[in-house]
Design an enzyme around this catalytic site. Structure first.
Site, PDB file in Angstrom:
ATOM      1  N   ARG A  83       0.877  -1.151   0.086  1.00  0.00           N
ATOM      2  CA  ARG A  83       0.008  -0.179  -0.105  1.00  0.00           C
ATOM      3  C   ARG A  83       0.969   1.103   0.194  1.00  0.00           C
ATOM      4  O   ARG A  83       0.501   2.321  -0.764  1.00  0.00           O
ATOM      5  CB  ARG A  83      -0.901  -0.032   1.180  1.00  0.00           C
ATOM      6  CG  ARG A  83      -2.153   0.894   1.069  1.00  0.00           C
ATOM      7  CD  ARG A  83      -2.890   0.606   2.579  1.00  0.00           C
ATOM      8  NE  ARG A  83      -3.623  -0.552   2.455  1.00  0.00           N
ATOM      9  CZ  ARG A  83      -4.805  -0.843   1.610  1.00  0.00           C
ATOM     10  NH1 ARG A  83      -5.213   0.213   1.027  1.00  0.00           N
ATOM     11  NH2 ARG A  83      -5.629  -1.825   1.651  1.00  0.00           N
ATOM     12  N   LEU A 142      -6.087   4.730   2.280  1.00  0.00           N
ATOM     13  CA  LEU A 142      -4.852   5.554   2.054  1.00  0.00           C
ATOM     14  C   LEU A 142      -4.071   5.695   3.024  1.00  0.00           C
ATOM     15  O   LEU A 142      -4.784   5.559   4.399  1.00  0.00           O
ATOM     16  CB  LEU A 142      -5.057   6.935   1.473  1.00  0.00           C
ATOM     17  CG  LEU A 142      -6.087   7.202   0.317  1.00  0.00           C
ATOM     18  CD1 LEU A 142      -6.674   8.691   0.239  1.00  0.00           C
ATOM     19  CD2 LEU A 142      -5.154   6.988  -0.942  1.00  0.00           C
ATOM     20  N   HIS A 191     -18.879   9.835   1.100  1.00  0.00           N
ATOM     21  CA  HIS A 191     -19.272   8.481   1.342  1.00  0.00           C
ATOM     22  C   HIS A 191     -20.821   8.200   1.373  1.00  0.00           C
ATOM     23  O   HIS A 191     -21.697   9.140   1.986  1.00  0.00           O
ATOM     24  CB  HIS A 191     -18.743   8.264   2.871  1.00  0.00           C
ATOM     25  CG  HIS A 191     -19.063   7.013   3.458  1.00  0.00           C
ATOM     26  ND1 HIS A 191     -18.117   5.913   2.967  1.00  0.00           N
ATOM     27  CD2 HIS A 191     -19.652   6.554   4.447  1.00  0.00           C
ATOM     28  CE1 HIS A 191     -18.552   4.646   3.582  1.00  0.00           C
ATOM     29  NE2 HIS A 191     -19.507   5.265   4.478  1.00  0.00           N
ATOM     30  N   ASP A 234     -13.345   7.223   6.642  1.00  0.00           N
ATOM     31  CA  ASP A 234     -14.461   7.918   6.884  1.00  0.00           C
ATOM     32  C   ASP A 234     -14.844   8.673   8.112  1.00  0.00           C
ATOM     33  O   ASP A 234     -16.185   8.863   8.406  1.00  0.00           O
ATOM     34  CB  ASP A 234     -15.658   6.703   6.379  1.00  0.00           C
ATOM     35  CG  ASP A 234     -15.398   6.058   5.135  1.00  0.00           C
ATOM     36  OD1 ASP A 234     -14.783   6.549   4.463  1.00  0.00           O
ATOM     37  OD2 ASP A 234     -15.704   4.596   5.244  1.00  0.00           O
ATOM     38  N   MET A 250     -11.720   3.492  -4.127  1.00  0.00           N
ATOM     39  CA  MET A 250     -11.957   2.388  -3.254  1.00  0.00           C
ATOM     40  C   MET A 250     -10.659   1.724  -2.654  1.00  0.00           C
ATOM     41  O   MET A 250     -10.489   0.591  -2.808  1.00  0.00           O
ATOM     42  CB  MET A 250     -12.913   1.341  -3.977  1.00  0.00           C
ATOM     43  CG  MET A 250     -14.328   1.697  -4.583  1.00  0.00           C
ATOM     44  SD  MET A 250     -15.527   2.710  -3.550  1.00  0.00           S
ATOM     45  CE  MET A 250     -16.002   1.418  -2.514  1.00  0.00           C
ATOM     46  N   ASN A 299     -13.853  13.377   0.437  1.00  0.00           N
ATOM     47  CA  ASN A 299     -14.509  12.149   0.009  1.00  0.00           C
ATOM     48  C   ASN A 299     -15.819  12.431   0.318  1.00  0.00           C
ATOM     49  O   ASN A 299     -16.346  12.995   0.884  1.00  0.00           O
ATOM     50  CB  ASN A 299     -13.893  11.002   0.842  1.00  0.00           C
ATOM     51  CG  ASN A 299     -14.326   9.647   0.783  1.00  0.00           C
ATOM     52  OD1 ASN A 299     -14.471   9.346  -0.702  1.00  0.00           O
ATOM     53  ND2 ASN A 299     -14.936   8.922   1.623  1.00  0.00           N
TER      54      ASN A 299
HETATM   55  C1  GAR Z   1     -20.564   6.437  -4.843  1.00  0.00           C
HETATM   56  O1  GAR Z   1     -21.889   5.820  -4.142  1.00  0.00           O
HETATM   57  C2  GAR Z   1     -19.591   6.744  -3.651  1.00  0.00           C
HETATM   58  O2  GAR Z   1     -20.458   7.519  -2.665  1.00  0.00           O
HETATM   59  C3  GAR Z   1     -18.998   5.605  -3.013  1.00  0.00           C
HETATM   60  O3  GAR Z   1     -18.810   4.696  -4.490  1.00  0.00           O
HETATM   61  C4  GAR Z   1     -19.819   5.231  -5.159  1.00  0.00           C
HETATM   62  C5  GAR Z   1     -19.085   5.442  -6.572  1.00  0.00           C
HETATM   63  O4  GAR Z   1     -19.891   5.661  -7.630  1.00  0.00           O
HETATM   64  N1  GAR Z   1     -17.980   5.652  -2.307  1.00  0.00           N
HETATM   65  C6  GAR Z   1     -17.540   4.974  -1.519  1.00  0.00           C
HETATM   66  O5  GAR Z   1     -18.187   4.137  -1.100  1.00  0.00           O
HETATM   67  C7  GAR Z   1     -16.317   5.268  -0.741  1.00  0.00           C
HETATM   68  N2  GAR Z   1     -16.065   4.330   0.396  1.00  0.00           N
HETATM   69  P1  GAR Z   1     -19.567   6.516  -8.819  1.00  0.00           P
HETATM   70  O6  GAR Z   1     -18.373   5.812  -9.401  1.00  0.00           O
HETATM   71  O7  GAR Z   1     -20.580   6.277 -10.114  1.00  0.00           O
HETATM   72  O8  GAR Z   1     -19.009   8.211  -8.400  1.00  0.00           O
END
Ligand code: GAR
Length: 216
Positions: A66, A94, A110, A146, A91, A108
Site C-alpha cells: 500500500r 490511503l 461516502h 471515513d 475504493m 471524499n
Molecule cells: C458512490 O456511491 C460513492 O459514494 C461511493 O462509491 C460510489 C461511486 O460511484 N464511495 C464509497 O463507497 C467510498 N467509500 P461513482 O463511481 O458512480 O461516482
C-alpha cells in the site's frame, strides 16, 4: 489563477461526471485537469478521455505494498500541484503518510449518514438496522477511515420495499447534488479546517456537516 482539481476514482465515475457538469457550468470554482484511476477498466477514465482531461492509470495490483502505491500516487499528484484532491468512488484505503501530505485539500464522498456506517455495504447495513433514513456525506479525509470532519450531508427516506440497489440509486442522486457544492465551498475559500474544527464562512459546522435541504 485558475485553481486545479484532481479526481481519484475506481469505477463508473458518476460523481466525477456531476463535478464535470458543475465545472462546465462555472459552478465548481476550479478546473478538473487530472483524473487518476487505480483500476484499468474504470468507466470514469472514459468520461475523462471524452472530456479531454488528462488521465493516469496507477494500477494498485502492480504494487507490492500500500505504501509503494501511495508513494507513486502522491508523486503524480504533486507533479500537478492540485489545490484539491477529490475522491469520487476511490475504493482504496490511503496510508497515513498520504493523508498527511494532502491534509486539508482531500475530500471524499461516502454513501451513508456519517458517523453511521463507515466502510463498505452501507445501504444493506442501513436496511438491516431498520433505519428510516439513509444518505451521503462529503467530508475531509483524515487518518481515520471515513472519520474526517463532515462538510455537507444529505438525507433521503428509506421506502418500504427498498433493497440495497434501489436505496443506492436514491442516495446517488443526492451525492450528485452535494459533491459539487462542497467542492465549490472549498475552492472559493469558504471552508477552514483548523485543529480539527471545520468552519464554513467562519461558523463552526455541526458534527454532521451542513445539512442539505434545498439547493444552496
Ligand atoms: C458512490 O456511491 C460513492 O459514494 C461511493 O462509491 C460510489 C461511486 O460511484 N464511495 C464509497 O463507497 C467510498 N467509500 P461513482 O463511481 O458512480 O461516482
Amino acid at each position: 489563477m485558475t485553481q486545479r482539481i484532481a479526481v481519484l476514482l475506481s469505477g463508473r465515475g458518476s460523481n466525477f461526471q456531476s463535478l464535470l457538469n458543475a465545472s462546465a457550468a462555472g459552478l465548481l470554482g476550479g478546473n478538473i485537469d487530472l483524473v487518476i484511476s487505480n483500476r484499468p477498466g474504470a468507466g470514469g477514465l472514459n468520461i475523462a478521455h471524452d472530456a479531454g482531461i488528462e488521465t493516469a492509470l496507477i494500477d494498485h495490483q502492480n504494487y507490492p505494498t500500500r505504501e509503494a502505491f501511495d508513494r507513486d500516487l502522491a508523486g503524480v499528484l504533486d507533479s500537478r500541484s492540485p489545490d484539491l484532491v477529490v475522491l469520487a468512488g476511490f475504493m482504496r484505503i490511503l496510508t497515513a503518510d498520504f493523508v498527511e501530505r494532502f491534509a486539508g485539500r482531500l475530500l471524499n464522498i461516502h454513501p451513508s449518514l456519517l458517523p453511521l456506517y463507515a466502510g463498505l455495504n452501507t445501504h444493506q447495513r442501513a436496511l438491516d438496522n431498520g433505519d428510516t433514513h439513509a444518505g451521503a456525506t462529503v467530508h475531509y479525509v483524515t487518518g481515520e477511515l471515513d472519520g474526517g470532519p463532515p462538510v455537507l450531508q444529505a438525507r433521503v427516506p428509506i421506502e418500504p420495499g427498498d433493497d440495497a440497489r434501489t436505496l443506492a440509486a436514491r442516495v446517488l442522486a443526492v451525492e450528485h447534488q452535494i459533491y459539487p457544492v462542497a467542492v465549490n465551498w472549498h475552492m472559493t475559500g469558504r471552508l477552514t479546517l483548523i485543529d480539527g474544527t471545520l468552519r464554513k464562512d467562519d461558523v463552526a459546522l455541526p458534527a454532521t456537516g451542513h445539512l442539505w435541504e434545498e439547493p444552496l
